[in-house]
Design a protein around this motif. Structure first.
Motif, PDB file in Angstrom:
ATOM      1  N   ALA A  87       0.900  -1.217  -0.211  1.00  0.00           N
ATOM      2  CA  ALA A  87      -0.032   0.138   0.053  1.00  0.00           C
ATOM      3  C   ALA A  87       0.967   1.206   0.092  1.00  0.00           C
ATOM      4  CB  ALA A  87      -0.946   0.006   1.184  1.00  0.00           C
ATOM      5  N   ARG A  88       2.025   1.268   0.938  1.00  0.00           N
ATOM      6  CA  ARG A  88       2.702   2.282   0.864  1.00  0.00           C
ATOM      7  C   ARG A  88       3.590   2.489  -0.510  1.00  0.00           C
ATOM      8  NH1 ARG A  88       8.047   3.519   4.704  1.00  0.00           N
ATOM      9  NH2 ARG A  88       8.112   5.499   4.499  1.00  0.00           N
ATOM     10  N   GLY A  89       3.633   1.475  -1.168  1.00  0.00           N
ATOM     11  CA  GLY A  89       4.553   1.414  -2.504  1.00  0.00           C
ATOM     12  C   GLY A  89       3.578   2.069  -3.575  1.00  0.00           C
ATOM     13  N   ALA A  90       2.296   1.947  -3.332  1.00  0.00           N
ATOM     14  CA  ALA A  90       1.212   2.279  -4.380  1.00  0.00           C
ATOM     15  C   ALA A  90       0.932   3.631  -3.975  1.00  0.00           C
ATOM     16  CB  ALA A  90       0.061   1.578  -4.226  1.00  0.00           C
ATOM     17  N   LEU A  91       0.773   4.179  -2.762  1.00  0.00           N
ATOM     18  CA  LEU A  91       0.324   5.536  -2.462  1.00  0.00           C
ATOM     19  C   LEU A  91       1.401   6.502  -2.550  1.00  0.00           C
ATOM     20  CD1 LEU A  91      -1.963   7.529  -1.600  1.00  0.00           C
ATOM     21  CD2 LEU A  91      -1.668   6.681   0.865  1.00  0.00           C
ATOM     22  N   GLU A  92       2.402   6.403  -1.758  1.00  0.00           N
ATOM     23  CA  GLU A  92       3.478   7.627  -1.369  1.00  0.00           C
ATOM     24  C   GLU A  92       4.211   7.941  -2.678  1.00  0.00           C
ATOM     25  OE1 GLU A  92       5.403   8.257   2.162  1.00  0.00           O
ATOM     26  OE2 GLU A  92       4.971   6.127   2.913  1.00  0.00           O
ATOM     27  N   PRO A  93       4.730   6.877  -3.550  1.00  0.00           N
ATOM     28  CA  PRO A  93       5.307   7.764  -5.018  1.00  0.00           C
ATOM     29  C   PRO A  93       4.256   8.811  -5.647  1.00  0.00           C
ATOM     30  CG  PRO A  93       5.543   5.407  -4.752  1.00  0.00           C
ATOM     31  CD  PRO A  93       4.493   5.438  -3.838  1.00  0.00           C
ATOM     32  N   GLN A  94       2.778   8.368  -5.521  1.00  0.00           N
ATOM     33  CA  GLN A  94       1.814   9.482  -6.101  1.00  0.00           C
ATOM     34  C   GLN A  94       1.675  10.562  -5.327  1.00  0.00           C
ATOM     35  OE1 GLN A  94       0.631   8.774  -9.270  1.00  0.00           O
ATOM     36  NE2 GLN A  94       1.777   6.937  -9.339  1.00  0.00           N
ATOM     37  N   LEU A  95       1.872  10.382  -4.202  1.00  0.00           N
ATOM     38  CA  LEU A  95       1.925  11.687  -3.121  1.00  0.00           C
ATOM     39  C   LEU A  95       2.955  12.461  -3.444  1.00  0.00           C
ATOM     40  CD1 LEU A  95       0.810  10.128   0.299  1.00  0.00           C
ATOM     41  CD2 LEU A  95      -0.660  11.390  -1.213  1.00  0.00           C
ATOM     42  N   ARG A 185      17.035  13.533   0.568  1.00  0.00           N
ATOM     43  CA  ARG A 185      17.492  14.996   0.026  1.00  0.00           C
ATOM     44  C   ARG A 185      17.064  14.845  -1.370  1.00  0.00           C
ATOM     45  NH1 ARG A 185      21.809  14.085   3.665  1.00  0.00           N
ATOM     46  NH2 ARG A 185      22.974  13.451   2.014  1.00  0.00           N
ATOM     47  N   ALA A 186      17.413  13.839  -2.407  1.00  0.00           N
ATOM     48  CA  ALA A 186      17.008  13.569  -3.618  1.00  0.00           C
ATOM     49  C   ALA A 186      15.694  13.621  -3.892  1.00  0.00           C
ATOM     50  CB  ALA A 186      17.485  12.109  -4.084  1.00  0.00           C
ATOM     51  N   MET A 203      10.777   8.613  -4.551  1.00  0.00           N
ATOM     52  CA  MET A 203       9.753   8.011  -3.581  1.00  0.00           C
ATOM     53  C   MET A 203       9.812   6.792  -3.811  1.00  0.00           C
ATOM     54  SD  MET A 203       8.320   8.606  -0.641  1.00  0.00           S
ATOM     55  CE  MET A 203       7.752  10.155  -0.357  1.00  0.00           C
ATOM     56  N   ARG A 204       9.504   6.167  -4.954  1.00  0.00           N
ATOM     57  CA  ARG A 204       9.451   4.704  -5.361  1.00  0.00           C
ATOM     58  C   ARG A 204      10.804   3.709  -4.855  1.00  0.00           C
ATOM     59  NH1 ARG A 204       5.439   2.629  -7.637  1.00  0.00           N
ATOM     60  NH2 ARG A 204       4.976   4.685  -8.918  1.00  0.00           N
ATOM     61  N   GLU A 205      12.039   4.427  -5.124  1.00  0.00           N
ATOM     62  CA  GLU A 205      13.229   3.806  -4.912  1.00  0.00           C
ATOM     63  C   GLU A 205      13.655   4.151  -3.452  1.00  0.00           C
ATOM     64  OE1 GLU A 205      15.679   2.237  -6.886  1.00  0.00           O
ATOM     65  OE2 GLU A 205      13.977   2.225  -7.931  1.00  0.00           O
ATOM     66  N   HIS A 206      13.117   5.018  -2.700  1.00  0.00           N
ATOM     67  CA  HIS A 206      13.128   5.315  -1.296  1.00  0.00           C
ATOM     68  C   HIS A 206      12.464   4.119  -0.598  1.00  0.00           C
ATOM     69  CE1 HIS A 206      13.498   6.682   2.798  1.00  0.00           C
ATOM     70  NE2 HIS A 206      12.153   7.159   2.755  1.00  0.00           N
ATOM     71  N   ILE A 207      11.554   4.043  -1.083  1.00  0.00           N
ATOM     72  CA  ILE A 207      10.652   2.843  -0.232  1.00  0.00           C
ATOM     73  C   ILE A 207      11.277   1.288  -0.549  1.00  0.00           C
ATOM     74  CG2 ILE A 207       8.132   1.741  -0.161  1.00  0.00           C
ATOM     75  CD1 ILE A 207       6.887   4.569  -0.535  1.00  0.00           C
TER      76      ILE A 207
END
Length: 218
Positions: A87-95, A185-186, A203-207
């Motif tokens: 769920a985090r991988g789906a939502l947070e990159p879009q945010l 930072r990136a 964000m996707r790479e971070h998660i």
């Protein structure tokens, strides 16, 4: 110069979490402990509430963490770690992409301030709370109340499961600061550049990186 009153209130919040409690003392006692007026205290509490660090319920008190925006289901629902991470991988990159489109200078300044505090954090607990604050600031920067509600719902589940895993993996260390802070930072630079594609990718790479650090490649 940092706001000393706010710093003392943040420290008190951390002490509350360390004791395993989820509610701050009543305002009269809190005002006395911090040595500030009730009016000043309310200003400080409002700032923490805007950050999602606390929420207030009239007649019940001030609680640690974000407000539960959506009512809990009447029956107990169990979410696996995989459910939460997916769920985090789906939502947070879009945010992050939406934040890159809609973030104001004030939003980005708040992110920069949080990054600076994370760089200087001395404990894992402090670092975790700042990490939570940064991710919520990104969600706030979408300026979409419904998206923020969805994030807060997900965040409440993350806090119950991922916090424990972070403690297990990193123990009393300051946390995965070096690599994770560079990822942050990136991400913020992509938002600052108003580049939604770069922000979503960062964000996707971070998660993905966080998942590897905490659970290994699965």
């Amino acid at each position: 110069m940092p706001d000393q009153d706010l710093s003392r209130l943040r420290a008190l919040l951390e002490e509350t979490v360390l004791r395993g409690e989820d509610r701050l003392p009543p305002e009269p006692r809190l005002s006395e402990e911090l040595g500030v007026t009730r009016g000043r205290l309310r200003t400080l509490l409002k700032k923490l509430e805007n950050e999602g660090a606390i929420w207030r319920h009239v007649g019940k008190g001030t609680f640690v963490g974000p407000r539960q925006m959506i009512e809990a289901p009447t029956q107990s629902v169990s979410f696996s770690v995989d459910d939460i991470l997916q769920a985090r991988g789906a939502l947070e990159p879009q945010l992050a992409a939406e934040a890159a489109i809609h973030a104001t200078m004030a939003d980005i300044s708040s992110m920069d301030e949080c990054l600076a505090e994370m760089r200087n954090s001395a404990s894992l607990l402090q670092w975790k709370r700042l990490d939570e604050r940064l991710h919520r600031t990104i969600a706030e920067a979408t300026h979409n109340v419904l998206l923020l509600m969805l994030y807060d719902t997900l965040r409440a589940q993350m806090k119950m499961t991922l916090d424990r895993r972070i403690d297990q993996v990193f123990g009393a260390e300051p946390g995965p600061k070096e690599n994770t802070d560079s990822e942050h930072r990136a991400l913020i630079e992509a938002i600052r550049s108003h580049d939604p594609v770069a922000a979503e990718t960062a964000m996707r790479e971070h998660i993905r990186s966080v998942r590897v650090k905490l659970f290994g490649l699965r």
